[in-house]
Scaffold this active site. Structure first.
Site, short mmCIF file in Angstrom:
data_model
loop_
_atom_site.label_atom_id
_atom_site.label_comp_id
_atom_site.label_asym_id
_atom_site.label_seq_id
_atom_site.Cartn_x
_atom_site.Cartn_y
_atom_site.Cartn_z
N HIS A 307 -11.59 10.54 -12.97
CA HIS A 307 -12.56 9.18 -12.91
C HIS A 307 -11.81 8.28 -11.78
O HIS A 307 -10.66 8.31 -11.59
CB HIS A 307 -12.48 8.66 -14.24
N ASP A 364 -18.69 11.51 -19.55
CA ASP A 364 -19.76 12.55 -19.61
C ASP A 364 -19.36 13.81 -20.21
O ASP A 364 -20.21 14.59 -20.37
CB ASP A 364 -19.97 12.85 -18.20
#
Ligand code: SDX
Length: 428
Positions: A307, A364
């Site tokens: 991320h 996700d």
């Protein structure tokens, strides 16, 4: 501590103000940089070190794994609030009381009809069209049927636009799925709750009674809350910069949907499931895919990992992982994909390459497993992400316009040819 930053360029010192936010983050205000240095600019591909705005909507601390919407912890909102409460909070800044929430929902329901001519647009798409491309097109088409632009300085006008898009967007989401499955397009049932209505619009069959599954309703409500906003991510920055030209709300949202589609961003939830399926097909050989992810010659990345901001566990991933177990157990589903995902996570969390780069599971990584358990097709996963992110995009667009931010127009460092004399075609 000094409230100024000093920059020395070509022997000349320049001072720039330091701005401190309410969470004690510090920014160097370089609004006067180019003027005071005779044209010097900064460069920062991907804006990894560059703030685009001051915002009061979402705070996240990537090192500590903190996420708050308007000051409320994501863990509290996911457990105790409904998606509509969170949408109201993000957009208007406060949690609604019971009366405000009731009015908000009824105003949304009053706007949930979509012009029937939009069917002609969706009919023009092949069934093979990716739902995100269809959704982005239909969202942009809303402008054609609701041409009046938003007067952001009118509370009433802004409110009406908010409830209009929150009412119509779920219909477009459902139509995108139903079109692919060859089912008739309808308008849902205003006697239902927001999430119940989304599920019924998506899945009901014209010749059967649709039975709600409260486990699925609660899980989807929580997933939508967890996806609702995430400060200046790629798609939200897109919505803000498109809106900064004073393009309409629907057009700005359509651009945001296109940005979210990318597999490095919202499209990762679909890519994660496809990756886990490939690993399952490959006999569950997670080590092979870990090696591919670490091989610089191989473009493969471990989807759902890493991320830009979280260098700790994504707090949303923690909550979703917990939900995945519950939802599958409650639905009585044994899904070997979940076991593969957990095995992959354990391996990555103990692998030097991932640990050194602080690559943890993101929002996700597990969400697709729950969507699949709900019967949502893989190609629709990113559409569900967009449904959740809608209030965040609206809130950020509204803030940008209310703050009267200038049109977004970054500078560049030119590295091309210097001046050349034109040579006529005959002489070339
Ligand atoms: C979302 O921004 C947001 O808030 C987004 C989001 C939201 O709510 O809006 O949180 C939603 O988009 C989540 C992210 C979903 N994307 C994926 O899961 C795709 C896989 N992840 C990567 O592509 C990547 O981690 C990104 C895109 C998420 C972040 O990329 P960065 O910040 O640009 O990091 P990077 O590419 O510079 O990587 C740093 C290093 C590199 O190795 P080195 O060059 O240092 O040797 O880490 C490696 C990368 O190669 N790396 C990975 C990896 N992610 C980063 N290696 C293998 N697998 C990965 N997934």
């Amino acid at each position: 501590m000094s409230d100024k930053a000093t920059l020395e360029v070509n022997g000349q010192k320049h001072e720039f103000p330091l701005i401190t936010g309410t969470e004690n983050e510090i920014a160097i205000d370089i609004k006067t940089l180019r003027a005071t240095t005779g044209g010097v600019i900064t460069i920062d591909p991907g804006y990894k070190n560059t703030g685009s705005c001051e915002s009061a909507i979402t705070f996240l601390d990537g090192e500590k794994g903190i996420l708050r919407y308007r000051g409320y912890a994501i863990e509290d909102l996911a457990e105790k609030a409904s998606f509509l409460e969170v949408a109201f909070l993000l957009i208007f800044g406060e949690l609604p009381d019971a009366e405000e929430l009731e009015k908000f929902h009824s105003d949304i329901k009053a706007q949930s009809l979509v012009d029937d001519d939009i069917r002609k647009i969706i009919d023009a798409f092949p069934k093979s069209a990716h739902p995100m491309g269809v959704l982005s097109s239909l969202t942009s088409a809303l402008t054609a049927f609701n041409p009046s632009s938003v007067n952001v300085d009118s509370e009433e006008d802004m409110y009406n636009s908010v409830v209009k898009i929150l009412g119509k967007f779920p219909v477009l989401v459902a139509w995108t799925l139903r079109k692919k499955h060859g089912l008739p397009l309808d308008y849902g049932d205003n006697s239902l709750g927001y999430v119940e209505n989304v599920l019924k619009m998506m899945f009901h069959k014209p010749n059967e009674e649709y039975i709600q599954n409260q486990i699925v309703v609660d899980a989807l409500d929580k997933l939508l809350i967890l996806h609702a906003d995430h400060e200046q991510n790629c798609s939200t920055s897109t919505v803000r910069i498109v809106g900064s030209s004073h393009a309409g709300l629907f057009a700005s949202l359509s651009a945001g949907i296109s940005a979210l589609w990318g597999p490095l961003h919202g499209g990762a939830n679909q890519a994660v499931l496809e990756m886990l399926e490939a690993i399952k097909e490959d006999g569950g050989d997670t080590k092979k895919y870990m090696a591919k992810a670490k091989d610089k010659e191989d473009p493969f990345r471990l989807m759902g990992f890493g991320h830009r901001v979280y260098k700790n566990f994504d707090p949303r991933a923690k909550i979703i992982k917990g939900s995945a177990d519950e939802v599958l157990e409650d639905l009585g589903i044994e899904d070997s994909i979940l076991d593969i995902a957990k095995g992959l996570e354990q391996e990555a969390l103990n692998d030097d390459y991932f640990v050194k780069r602080k690559l943890y599971p993101n929002v996700d990584f597990y969400s697709g497993i729950i969507y699949r358990a709900m019967g949502i097709p893989t190609e629709m996963f990113t559409v569900m992400f967009a449904l959740g992110r809608l209030p965040g995009w609206i809130a950020q667009w509204r803030e940008m316009r209310l703050n009267k931010e200038p049109i977004g127009r970054p500078r560049q460092l030119y590295v091309g040819e210097t001046h050349r004399t034109f040579v006529n075609l005959k002489k070339r």
